[in-house]
Write an enzyme that holds these catalytic residues in place. Structure first.
Site: not given
Length: 288
Positions: A134, A192
């Site tokens: 996960h 980003c």
């Protein structure tokens, strides 16, 4: 040069007579076998990280992948809570259960750990072959260009852009390492630095699929083992059930350790309804 933390053998396990007898049975089933291990949130509760479904678990509606993509305000709320929770989450320390599994891997019986947890505590305890199906909260990925970043760097950018953001008194950590935050007006979410795209912690949100290569690696661990130990997972998530199915079809011993009922109890060779820390430490004492 970074030096890995040495594995410290867990201390004596404190088990009541009934649980000790069950751990003795588990030892008899597992001795001489290669053991794959699947862990869930219950393994980390003794490190101060709550689980999803155990007694006292906070009621909450987890962030879904689609909501994160579509709703800018939801992203602000998520990142605010995730940033505040990260300080507490990243300060958690491995407990006796993590250390016992690291010891079992170091000394041979365990071939690796598949974990549904995103806390990184197995690696910090000294385990070497860990498949985090996960993901992990210590990594951040751009959803546009795929660039990855260390979480500590994103946390520094978050703090610089939002100096007003402080954890409220009595903050309650959620299982995913975030806290609930309502007031997010003015919240600046870092983009980003490569392409200005949307950043997301490198964890699997509800509504996302486990990356194919991760599940293949996890399945390979189980396939190469001749016993499976499932610790601290209620097995309501599909990835865990698929690994249980694989072991069940091969008719290898399956030991389930969890407080309360799991979806795998009917297929377990042995179920131990007890805390994972003391049971795993007890197993490590017996098998090593």
């Amino acid at each position: 040069m970074a030096v890995a933390n040495p594995v410290r053998r867990p201390g004596p396990a404190r088990l009541d007579a009934a649980t000790s007898a069950l751990v003795d049975q588990a030892e008899a089933m597992l001795r001489g076998r290669t053991i794959a291990v699947l862990t869930g949130a219950g393994v980390s509760t003794d490190s101060g990280i709550p689980d999803y479904r155990g007694e006292g678990a906070p009621a909450r509606s987890p962030m879904t992948f689609q909501t994160f993509l579509d709703d800018e305000r939801a992203r602000q709320r998520y990142w605010a809570g995730s940033h505040l929770g990260w300080r507490h989450f990243s300060a958690a320390e491995p407990n006796a259960g993590h250390k016992a599994l690291a010891d079992l891997e170091l000394r041979g019986p365990v071939n690796g750990i598949v974990t549904q947890n995103v806390d990184g505590l197995h690696l910090r305890a000294g385990s070497r072959h860990v498949v985090d199906i996960h993901g992990s909260m210590d990594r951040v990925r751009c959803l546009h260009c795929g660039q990855t970043f260390a979480r500590v760097d994103i946390a520094a950018r978050m703090a610089a852009a939002n100096p007003w953001l402080e954890a409220p008194e009595g903050v309650r950590l959620n299982p995913d390492g975030d806290v609930d935050v309502d007031a997010v007006d003015g919240m600046v979410v870092p983009a980003c630095s490569v392409c200005a795209g949307v950043l997301k912690p490198e964890v699997v949100f509800f509504g996302e699929f486990v990356p194919t290569e991760k599940f293949r690696e996890a399945a390979a661990l189980v396939r190469q083992a001749d016993a499976l130990v499932i610790a601290g997972s209620s097995l309501v998530v599909n990835s865990g059930i698929r690994l249980l199915d694989q072991a069940s079809k091969r008719r290898i011993p399956i030991v389930v350790v969890n407080r309360g009922e799991t979806k795998g109890d009917s297929r377990a060779t042995l179920k131990i309804d007890a805390g994972t820390s003391e049971v795993l430490a007890g197993l490590a004492e017996r098998l090593t």
